[in-house]
Design a protein around this motif. Sequence first.
Motif, PDB file in Angstrom:
ATOM      1  N   ARG A  43       0.842  -1.195   0.000  1.00 26.67           N
ATOM      2  CA  ARG A  43       0.000   0.000   0.000  1.00 26.67           C
ATOM      3  C   ARG A  43       0.881   1.249   0.000  1.00 26.67           C
ATOM      4  O   ARG A  43       1.854   1.335   0.740  1.00 26.67           O
ATOM      5  CB  ARG A  43      -0.883   0.007   1.235  1.00 26.67           C
ATOM      6  N   VAL A  44       0.515   2.218  -0.850  1.00 30.79           N
ATOM      7  CA  VAL A  44       1.238   3.483  -0.880  1.00 30.79           C
ATOM      8  C   VAL A  44       0.350   4.655  -0.490  1.00 30.79           C
ATOM      9  O   VAL A  44       0.838   5.771  -0.370  1.00 30.79           O
ATOM     10  CB  VAL A  44       1.925   3.754  -2.245  1.00 30.79           C
ATOM     11  N   GLY A  45      -0.933   4.432  -0.311  1.00 33.95           N
ATOM     12  CA  GLY A  45      -1.815   5.516   0.106  1.00 33.95           C
ATOM     13  C   GLY A  45      -3.257   5.234  -0.233  1.00 33.95           C
ATOM     14  O   GLY A  45      -3.633   4.114  -0.591  1.00 33.95           O
ATOM     15  N   TYR A  46      -4.048   6.275  -0.129  1.00 38.68           N
ATOM     16  CA  TYR A  46      -5.469   6.175  -0.423  1.00 38.68           C
ATOM     17  C   TYR A  46      -5.688   6.373  -1.918  1.00 38.68           C
ATOM     18  O   TYR A  46      -4.947   7.097  -2.567  1.00 38.68           O
ATOM     19  CB  TYR A  46      -6.255   7.236   0.348  1.00 38.68           C
ATOM     20  N   GLY A  47      -6.736   5.743  -2.443  1.00 35.03           N
ATOM     21  CA  GLY A  47      -7.104   5.933  -3.832  1.00 35.03           C
ATOM     22  C   GLY A  47      -7.886   7.227  -3.998  1.00 35.03           C
ATOM     23  O   GLY A  47      -8.119   7.957  -3.028  1.00 35.03           O
ATOM     24  N   PRO A  48      -8.327   7.522  -5.213  1.00 32.19           N
ATOM     25  CA  PRO A  48      -9.057   8.769  -5.472  1.00 32.19           C
ATOM     26  C   PRO A  48     -10.451   8.790  -4.833  1.00 32.19           C
ATOM     27  O   PRO A  48     -11.046   9.848  -4.697  1.00 32.19           O
ATOM     28  CB  PRO A  48      -9.133   8.826  -6.995  1.00 32.19           C
ATOM     29  N   THR A  49     -10.968   7.625  -4.441  1.00 32.37           N
ATOM     30  CA  THR A  49     -12.260   7.553  -3.752  1.00 32.37           C
ATOM     31  C   THR A  49     -12.089   6.733  -2.477  1.00 32.37           C
ATOM     32  O   THR A  49     -11.081   6.046  -2.293  1.00 32.37           O
ATOM     33  CB  THR A  49     -13.331   6.865  -4.633  1.00 32.37           C
ATOM     34  N   ARG A  76      -4.529   2.856  -3.091  1.00 34.42           N
ATOM     35  CA  ARG A  76      -3.444   2.906  -4.061  1.00 34.42           C
ATOM     36  C   ARG A  76      -2.346   1.941  -3.612  1.00 34.42           C
ATOM     37  O   ARG A  76      -1.911   1.976  -2.465  1.00 34.42           O
ATOM     38  CB  ARG A  76      -2.892   4.318  -4.183  1.00 34.42           C
ATOM     39  N   VAL A  77      -1.918   1.075  -4.527  1.00 34.91           N
ATOM     40  CA  VAL A  77      -0.893   0.079  -4.220  1.00 34.91           C
ATOM     41  C   VAL A  77       0.182   0.074  -5.298  1.00 34.91           C
ATOM     42  O   VAL A  77       0.013   0.656  -6.364  1.00 34.91           O
ATOM     43  CB  VAL A  77      -1.501  -1.348  -4.084  1.00 34.91           C
ATOM     44  N   ARG A  78       1.292  -0.597  -4.989  1.00 35.88           N
ATOM     45  CA  ARG A  78       2.416  -0.713  -5.924  1.00 35.88           C
ATOM     46  C   ARG A  78       2.811  -2.181  -5.987  1.00 35.88           C
ATOM     47  O   ARG A  78       2.876  -2.870  -4.983  1.00 35.88           O
ATOM     48  CB  ARG A  78       3.588   0.125  -5.440  1.00 35.88           C
ATOM     49  N   VAL A 129       2.109   1.180 -10.255  1.00 36.21           N
ATOM     50  CA  VAL A 129       1.184   1.769  -9.286  1.00 36.21           C
ATOM     51  C   VAL A 129      -0.220   1.659  -9.878  1.00 36.21           C
ATOM     52  O   VAL A 129      -0.436   1.969 -11.049  1.00 36.21           O
ATOM     53  CB  VAL A 129       1.533   3.249  -9.015  1.00 36.21           C
ATOM     54  N   PHE A 130      -1.181   1.225  -9.050  1.00 38.29           N
ATOM     55  CA  PHE A 130      -2.561   1.113  -9.497  1.00 38.29           C
ATOM     56  C   PHE A 130      -3.494   1.197  -8.297  1.00 38.29           C
ATOM     57  O   PHE A 130      -3.060   1.092  -7.148  1.00 38.29           O
ATOM     58  CB  PHE A 130      -2.798  -0.183 -10.288  1.00 38.29           C
ATOM     59  N   ASP A 131      -4.774   1.417  -8.565  1.00 38.33           N
ATOM     60  CA  ASP A 131      -5.783   1.463  -7.513  1.00 38.33           C
ATOM     61  C   ASP A 131      -6.492   0.119  -7.448  1.00 38.33           C
ATOM     62  O   ASP A 131      -6.818  -0.476  -8.479  1.00 38.33           O
ATOM     63  CB  ASP A 131      -6.797   2.581  -7.772  1.00 38.33           C
ATOM     64  N   LEU A 132      -6.711  -0.330  -6.217  1.00 40.07           N
ATOM     65  CA  LEU A 132      -7.369  -1.602  -5.958  1.00 40.07           C
ATOM     66  C   LEU A 132      -8.602  -1.310  -5.104  1.00 40.07           C
ATOM     67  O   LEU A 132      -8.517  -0.477  -4.184  1.00 40.07           O
ATOM     68  CB  LEU A 132      -6.394  -2.507  -5.190  1.00 40.07           C
ATOM     69  N   PRO A 133      -9.738  -1.945  -5.404  1.00 39.62           N
ATOM     70  CA  PRO A 133     -10.892  -1.732  -4.527  1.00 39.62           C
ATOM     71  C   PRO A 133     -10.512  -2.040  -3.075  1.00 39.62           C
ATOM     72  O   PRO A 133      -9.798  -3.010  -2.804  1.00 39.62           O
ATOM     73  CB  PRO A 133     -11.929  -2.725  -5.060  1.00 39.62           C
ATOM     74  N   THR A 134     -10.960  -1.215  -2.154  1.00 42.25           N
ATOM     75  CA  THR A 134     -10.591  -1.365  -0.748  1.00 42.25           C
ATOM     76  C   THR A 134     -10.965  -2.738  -0.207  1.00 42.25           C
ATOM     77  O   THR A 134     -10.201  -3.322   0.577  1.00 42.25           O
ATOM     78  CB  THR A 134     -11.228  -0.231   0.087  1.00 42.25           C
ATOM     79  N   ALA A 135     -12.085  -3.282  -0.615  1.00 42.58           N
ATOM     80  CA  ALA A 135     -12.475  -4.625  -0.163  1.00 42.58           C
ATOM     81  C   ALA A 135     -11.473  -5.668  -0.649  1.00 42.58           C
ATOM     82  O   ALA A 135     -11.112  -6.595   0.101  1.00 42.58           O
ATOM     83  CB  ALA A 135     -13.878  -4.966  -0.654  1.00 42.58           C
TER      84      ALA A 135
END
Length: 150
Positions: A75-81, A86-88, A104-110
């Motif tokens: 994990r590198v931080g929060y996504g845009p929503t 946000r993960v790497r 780097v890409f966004d993954l659904p929090t679930a």
Amino acid sequence: MRSYLAGSLIAFVLATSAGAVRAQPTTDTGTELAFMPRTMTVTLLNEGGKYVAIDLKHIPEGGTCRMDKDATIFRVGYGPTDATTRVRYAAPQISSGGCPFLTVFDLPTADYAAARAAFVQKEEEASSKVEQLKKDLGDKWDEVTGKKKS
């Protein structure tokens, strides 16, 4: 040998990207490792895109690539929503068609929660095995690990 290389690679990635992790707009101070919960296509968010050495091609920012199940991510931080994290990608791609190193890409929090839970479970299993080895080896443990008695 394979697990040694993977562990060394993960340590290298974390050490070299610690500055990038701290630069994210998050109040979290620790890095969390996780395993991809399933194979999926993700959108590459790296500025300028990334070069895929195994395929000898460039994926532009906003392009897509395949992340395989059980790939190591952090994990590198929060996504845009609120629904994304946000993960790497923390390892190089060794098969054709996948995402490049440090994507780097966004993954659904679930999905991230499931990925993190899988990693924590494996970490606990490994710690338990090490503790059992320590018990089984007794004084030999220090000899095996190179620790000298005082």
